[in-house]
Design a protein around this motif. Sequence first.
Motif, short mmCIF file in Angstrom:
data_model
loop_
_atom_site.label_atom_id
_atom_site.label_comp_id
_atom_site.label_asym_id
_atom_site.label_seq_id
_atom_site.Cartn_x
_atom_site.Cartn_y
_atom_site.Cartn_z
N TRP A 45 0.66 -1.23 0.11
CA TRP A 45 0.03 -0.07 0.00
C TRP A 45 0.94 1.29 -0.02
N PHE A 46 0.61 2.08 -0.86
CA PHE A 46 1.13 3.54 -0.95
C PHE A 46 0.09 4.52 -0.59
N ARG A 47 0.44 5.69 -0.43
CA ARG A 47 -0.73 6.72 -0.45
C ARG A 47 0.09 7.93 -1.00
N GLN A 48 -0.76 8.85 -1.14
CA GLN A 48 -0.51 10.30 -1.96
C GLN A 48 -1.44 11.35 -1.15
N ARG A 49 -0.78 12.09 -0.45
CA ARG A 49 -1.59 13.23 0.02
C ARG A 49 -1.67 14.29 -0.62
N PRO A 50 -2.42 15.11 -0.34
CA PRO A 50 -2.52 16.43 -1.02
C PRO A 50 -1.43 17.25 -1.15
N GLY A 51 -0.81 17.48 -2.45
CA GLY A 51 0.37 18.12 -2.67
C GLY A 51 1.80 17.53 -2.42
N LYS A 52 1.57 16.14 -2.12
CA LYS A 52 2.67 15.62 -1.91
C LYS A 52 3.09 14.25 -2.78
N GLU A 53 4.20 13.80 -2.86
CA GLU A 53 4.50 12.74 -3.63
C GLU A 53 4.00 11.49 -2.89
N ARG A 54 3.91 10.41 -3.77
CA ARG A 54 3.40 9.12 -3.26
C ARG A 54 4.42 8.53 -2.31
N GLU A 55 3.79 7.96 -1.28
CA GLU A 55 4.64 7.63 -0.20
C GLU A 55 4.16 6.27 0.26
N PHE A 56 5.32 5.33 0.45
CA PHE A 56 5.09 3.98 1.13
C PHE A 56 4.39 3.91 2.50
N VAL A 57 3.46 2.94 2.73
CA VAL A 57 2.93 2.81 3.86
C VAL A 57 2.95 1.49 4.32
N ALA A 58 2.84 0.17 3.65
CA ALA A 58 3.08 -1.07 4.14
C ALA A 58 3.21 -1.87 3.08
N ALA A 59 3.96 -3.05 3.52
CA ALA A 59 3.91 -4.17 2.24
C ALA A 59 3.97 -5.50 3.10
N ILE A 60 3.68 -6.61 2.15
CA ILE A 60 3.79 -7.98 2.69
C ILE A 60 4.13 -8.83 1.66
N ARG A 61 5.17 -9.78 1.99
CA ARG A 61 5.52 -10.78 0.99
C ARG A 61 4.28 -11.68 0.72
#
Length: 124
Positions: free
Chosen positions: A35-51
Amino acid sequence: VQLQASGGGLVQVGGSLRLSCAASSRTSSRSARAWFRQRPGKEREFVAAIRWYGYSTFYADSVKGRFTVSRDNPKNTIDLQMNSLKPEDTAVYYCAVRLNLSDNYYSADEYDYWGQGTQVTVSS
């Protein structure tokens, strides 16, 4: 691989939401989902990952202890349980699939397929 994210919405501070991401086809044991997220006015950022196989999960420092990523291999889905939500969690949340084995779970460039995004809004 087509990804369909769902579960976003409007929630008050301190509330919870559960996002889900369904994939159209199966991926190998070498793959990972995130999961990634993109907040208003910000770049896309990492949230969580799972193998996709094994027990390894990875989290951004900003969500550790509040968010939990999980998977359901038979259903070919991953979920993101989000608790204790804060206004700064407001963003469009995207799920992603990485097909190949890599030690880098945090960079968006590592991922091969993306879902369309689902809006999460936390009101104060």
